[in-house]
Design an enzyme around this catalytic site. Structure first.
Site, short mmCIF file in Angstrom:
data_model
loop_
_atom_site.label_atom_id
_atom_site.label_comp_id
_atom_site.label_asym_id
_atom_site.label_seq_id
_atom_site.Cartn_x
_atom_site.Cartn_y
_atom_site.Cartn_z
N CYS A 33 0.83 -1.21 0.00
CA CYS A 33 0.00 0.00 0.00
C CYS A 33 0.86 1.25 0.00
O CYS A 33 0.39 2.33 0.36
CB CYS A 33 -1.07 -0.01 1.09
N ASP A 35 3.37 2.23 1.83
CA ASP A 35 3.75 2.82 3.11
C ASP A 35 5.26 2.99 3.20
O ASP A 35 6.02 2.10 2.81
CB ASP A 35 3.32 1.93 4.28
N CYS A 58 -0.88 4.33 4.86
CA CYS A 58 -2.28 4.10 5.19
C CYS A 58 -2.50 4.25 6.70
O CYS A 58 -1.56 4.31 7.48
CB CYS A 58 -2.71 2.72 4.72
N CYS A 102 1.16 -3.92 7.45
CA CYS A 102 1.48 -2.56 7.88
C CYS A 102 2.09 -2.57 9.28
O CYS A 102 2.93 -1.73 9.59
CB CYS A 102 0.23 -1.69 7.85
ZN ZN Z 1 -0.45 -0.02 4.81
#
Ligand code: ZN
Length: 145
Positions: A33, A35, A58, A102
């Protein structure tokens, strides 16, 4: 979808910023994503006295960084080294399965910062040197179709 704790740490993240003269810095990223997480450590007599982070990414990545920094502040280097992404996710009352990577980022950024600290100080921290960090950024060039 997100727990209240995730929302709290996302909307009101702790320890955001950078340390001007850090004892260790670690930066990691993930392609999934997009990051990017950077962690700064201040270490005095083997204790993490201050920690700050900068995360572009995110909500889960920001919440994980915030929680992870709270969890290692005031802890010894060895204790910080033992922090797992699972513990971070649990402290946040869980993350959606698709967002677990994450929290992995937070664990890896801390380990990278500790590696940096050990390298700068010529320290041999047991269990630290053989940590393999899977940095997605390094893999991009290897992927060809
Ligand atoms: Zn993320």
């Amino acid at each position: 979808m997100y727990s209240q704790k995730v929302m709290d740490h996302f909307t009101n993240p702790r320890n955001v910023g950078e340390i001007e003269t850090p004892d260790g810095v670690g930066e990691v990223g993930n392609a999934k994503c997009g990051d990017i997480m950077k962690i700064y450590l201040k270490v005095e007599e083997n204790v993490i006295t201050d920690v700050k982070f900068k995360t572009y990414g995110c909500g889960s990545a920001i919440a994980s960084s915030s929680m992870a920094t709270e969890m290692i502040k005031g802890k010894t280097v060895e204790e910080a080294l033992n922090l797992t992404n699972k513990a971070v996710a649990e402290a946040l009352d869980g993350l959606p399965p698709v967002k677990m990577h994450c929290s992995v980022l937070a664990e890896q950024a801390i380990k990278k910062a500790l590696q940096d600290y050990a390298r700068k100080n010529n320290l041999d921290i047991p269990g630290l040197t053989d940590i393999e960090i899977d940095d997605d950024h390094d893999h991009h060039e290897e992927i060809e179709d």
